[in-house]
Write a protein that holds these residues in place. Structure first.
Motif, PDB file in Angstrom:
ATOM      1  N   ARG A   1       9.139  -4.326  -1.830  1.00  0.00           N
ATOM      2  CA  ARG A   1       9.560  -4.334  -0.426  1.00  0.00           C
ATOM      3  C   ARG A   1      10.403  -3.094  -0.121  1.00  0.00           C
ATOM      4  N   GLN A   2      11.271  -2.708  -1.065  1.00  0.00           N
ATOM      5  CA  GLN A   2      12.051  -1.484  -0.874  1.00  0.00           C
ATOM      6  C   GLN A   2      11.116  -0.280  -0.776  1.00  0.00           C
ATOM      7  N   ALA A   3      10.116  -0.231  -1.617  1.00  0.00           N
ATOM      8  CA  ALA A   3       9.167   0.883  -1.596  1.00  0.00           C
ATOM      9  C   ALA A   3       8.394   0.917  -0.279  1.00  0.00           C
ATOM     10  N   GLU A   4       8.034  -0.246   0.254  1.00  0.00           N
ATOM     11  CA  GLU A   4       7.347  -0.286   1.545  1.00  0.00           C
ATOM     12  C   GLU A   4       8.240   0.252   2.648  1.00  0.00           C
TER      13      GLU A   4
ATOM     14  N   ALA B   1       3.619  14.674  -1.540  1.00  0.00           N
ATOM     15  CA  ALA B   1       3.857  14.051  -2.849  1.00  0.00           C
ATOM     16  C   ALA B   1       4.813  12.864  -2.719  1.00  0.00           C
ATOM     17  N   ALA B   2       5.852  13.009  -1.906  1.00  0.00           N
ATOM     18  CA  ALA B   2       6.809  11.907  -1.710  1.00  0.00           C
ATOM     19  C   ALA B   2       6.132  10.709  -1.061  1.00  0.00           C
ATOM     20  N   THR B   3       5.303  10.967  -0.065  1.00  0.00           N
ATOM     21  CA  THR B   3       4.611   9.866   0.612  1.00  0.00           C
ATOM     22  C   THR B   3       3.648   9.163  -0.343  1.00  0.00           C
ATOM     23  N   LEU B   4       2.892   9.934  -1.117  1.00  0.00           N
ATOM     24  CA  LEU B   4       1.955   9.322  -2.064  1.00  0.00           C
ATOM     25  C   LEU B   4       2.685   8.541  -3.149  1.00  0.00           C
ATOM     26  N   ARG B   5       3.814   9.073  -3.607  1.00  0.00           N
ATOM     27  CA  ARG B   5       4.579   8.369  -4.647  1.00  0.00           C
ATOM     28  C   ARG B   5       5.165   7.072  -4.105  1.00  0.00           C
ATOM     29  N   ALA B   6       5.673   7.104  -2.861  1.00  0.00           N
ATOM     30  CA  ALA B   6       6.195   5.875  -2.251  1.00  0.00           C
ATOM     31  C   ALA B   6       5.071   4.873  -2.010  1.00  0.00           C
ATOM     32  N   LEU B   7       3.909   5.353  -1.630  1.00  0.00           N
ATOM     33  CA  LEU B   7       2.751   4.477  -1.436  1.00  0.00           C
ATOM     34  C   LEU B   7       2.349   3.826  -2.753  1.00  0.00           C
ATOM     35  N   SER B   8       2.342   4.617  -3.818  1.00  0.00           N
ATOM     36  CA  SER B   8       2.013   4.074  -5.137  1.00  0.00           C
ATOM     37  C   SER B   8       3.057   3.050  -5.581  1.00  0.00           C
ATOM     38  N   ALA B   9       4.318   3.326  -5.298  1.00  0.00           N
ATOM     39  CA  ALA B   9       5.371   2.385  -5.673  1.00  0.00           C
ATOM     40  C   ALA B   9       5.260   1.084  -4.888  1.00  0.00           C
ATOM     41  N   ALA B  10       4.890   1.196  -3.617  1.00  0.00           N
ATOM     42  CA  ALA B  10       4.792  -0.005  -2.782  1.00  0.00           C
ATOM     43  C   ALA B  10       3.563  -0.831  -3.116  1.00  0.00           C
ATOM     44  N   SER B  11       2.476  -0.164  -3.479  1.00  0.00           N
ATOM     45  CA  SER B  11       1.219  -0.881  -3.657  1.00  0.00           C
ATOM     46  C   SER B  11       0.864  -1.148  -5.104  1.00  0.00           C
TER      47      SER B  11
ATOM     48  N   THR C   1       6.266  -6.690 -16.092  1.00  0.00           N
ATOM     49  CA  THR C   1       7.117  -6.691 -14.904  1.00  0.00           C
ATOM     50  C   THR C   1       8.284  -5.732 -15.084  1.00  0.00           C
ATOM     51  N   GLY C   2       8.904  -5.761 -16.253  1.00  0.00           N
ATOM     52  CA  GLY C   2      10.011  -4.832 -16.516  1.00  0.00           C
ATOM     53  C   GLY C   2       9.562  -3.378 -16.431  1.00  0.00           C
ATOM     54  N   ARG C   3       8.413  -3.066 -17.019  1.00  0.00           N
ATOM     55  CA  ARG C   3       7.891  -1.697 -16.956  1.00  0.00           C
ATOM     56  C   ARG C   3       7.544  -1.295 -15.523  1.00  0.00           C
ATOM     57  N   GLU C   4       6.952  -2.222 -14.792  1.00  0.00           N
ATOM     58  CA  GLU C   4       6.548  -1.935 -13.415  1.00  0.00           C
ATOM     59  C   GLU C   4       7.761  -1.724 -12.515  1.00  0.00           C
ATOM     60  N   VAL C   5       8.802  -2.512 -12.714  1.00  0.00           N
ATOM     61  CA  VAL C   5      10.035  -2.336 -11.934  1.00  0.00           C
ATOM     62  C   VAL C   5      10.615  -0.951 -12.192  1.00  0.00           C
ATOM     63  N   MET C   6      10.632  -0.521 -13.446  1.00  0.00           N
ATOM     64  CA  MET C   6      11.152   0.809 -13.774  1.00  0.00           C
ATOM     65  C   MET C   6      10.270   1.898 -13.160  1.00  0.00           C
ATOM     66  N   ARG C   7       8.953   1.713 -13.186  1.00  0.00           N
ATOM     67  CA  ARG C   7       8.041   2.698 -12.602  1.00  0.00           C
ATOM     68  C   ARG C   7       8.262   2.819 -11.102  1.00  0.00           C
TER      69      ARG C   7
ATOM     70  N   GLY D   1       9.596   6.052  -9.090  1.00  0.00           N
ATOM     71  CA  GLY D   1       8.816   6.561  -7.963  1.00  0.00           C
ATOM     72  C   GLY D   1       9.650   6.713  -6.707  1.00  0.00           C
ATOM     73  N   LEU D   2      10.516   5.744  -6.446  1.00  0.00           N
ATOM     74  CA  LEU D   2      11.379   5.821  -5.263  1.00  0.00           C
ATOM     75  C   LEU D   2      12.399   6.947  -5.387  1.00  0.00           C
ATOM     76  N   ARG D   3      12.965   7.139  -6.595  1.00  0.00           N
ATOM     77  CA  ARG D   3      13.908   8.245  -6.791  1.00  0.00           C
ATOM     78  C   ARG D   3      13.210   9.585  -6.564  1.00  0.00           C
ATOM     79  N   PHE D   4      11.984   9.709  -7.105  1.00  0.00           N
ATOM     80  CA  PHE D   4      11.227  10.941  -6.898  1.00  0.00           C
ATOM     81  C   PHE D   4      10.940  11.144  -5.406  1.00  0.00           C
ATOM     82  N   ALA D   5      10.511  10.076  -4.713  1.00  0.00           N
ATOM     83  CA  ALA D   5      10.181  10.179  -3.292  1.00  0.00           C
ATOM     84  C   ALA D   5      11.400  10.609  -2.483  1.00  0.00           C
ATOM     85  N   LEU D   6      12.560  10.069  -2.798  1.00  0.00           N
ATOM     86  CA  LEU D   6      13.783  10.444  -2.088  1.00  0.00           C
ATOM     87  C   LEU D   6      14.107  11.924  -2.320  1.00  0.00           C
ATOM     88  N   GLY D   7      14.085  12.356  -3.573  1.00  0.00           N
ATOM     89  CA  GLY D   7      14.384  13.759  -3.883  1.00  0.00           C
ATOM     90  C   GLY D   7      13.381  14.707  -3.262  1.00  0.00           C
TER      91      GLY D   7
END
Length: 197
Positions: free
Chosen positions: A25-28, A77-87, A105-111, A115-121
């Motif tokens: 939801r945060q990624a969306e 790149a930020a938009t695609l990374r956020a899209l990947s994180a959300a979906s 689930t733990g690995r996916e949460v970290m991924r 992705g969100l940190r990369f998208a923000l930067g």
């Protein structure tokens, strides 16, 4: 154990199992925000200082093009990374046990968090690059000299430069860094030109 403490413990247990949905939801939200930022930047580029950057002096023209290209690449790149994180990403992996699901689930949460940190930067860097490009177009010198370019024939000599002044029986033309004063009675032909030979 008090009833309040018991309810807080239950809520903590429920959140542990919902962490993937929370980060998705945060990624969306980030994806939606990035789309808004990209649209805002598009509007800023339409309302920016100059009509284009083709008339900038030579090094600045390439600087603006490089800044815009890099900024656009980072925003995409930020938009695609956020899209990947959300979906999420497609996977052929089938999880059959609770331990496998918990580990995934733990690995996916970290991924998703990475992705969100990369998208923000990348978003911040892209905005800075685009703003820098717009700033360069505002303040960089033009390749075309200000004023009218004249080609003046006085006797057998041909003079070409920027018109500084005309009057009092003379024409003053700037050729390079030199001012040339030409008497009007010596001028045999004069015409405006796009550039000097």
């Amino acid at each position: 154990m008090s009833l309040d403490r018991y309810r807080w413990d239950q809520k903590a247990q429920q959140l542990r199992f919902q962490q993937l949905e929370v980060v998705r939801r945060q990624a969306e939200s980030w994806r939606t925000g990035l789309a808004g930022v990209t649209a805002l930047l598009g509007a800023v580029l339409v309302v920016k200082g100059r009509e284009g950057f083709a008339d900038l002096a030579d090094p600045f023209r390439w600087i603006v093009a490089a800044l815009l290209a890099a900024g656009l690449a980072l925003l995409v790149a930020a938009t695609l990374r956020a899209l990947s994180a959300a979906s999420g990403s497609p996977s052929g992996e089938i999880l059959l046990t609770g331990e496998d699901l918990e580990s995934w689930t733990g690995r996916e949460v970290m991924r998703v968090r990475r992705g969100l940190r990369f998208a923000l930067g990348a978003t911040v860097a892209g905005i800075i690059l685009v703003a820098g490009a717009v700033g360069v177009t505002w303040f960089a010198p033009s390749a075309k000299p200000a004023g009218t370019l004249l080609e003046v024939r006085a006797g057998s000599a041909l003079h070409c430069g920027r018109l500084v002044r005309a009057g009092d029986g003379v024409i003053v033309v700037e050729i390079g860094r030199t001012l040339r004063v030409l008497p009007l009675d010596a001028v045999t032909a004069m015409e405006t030109v796009e550039k000097c030979p």
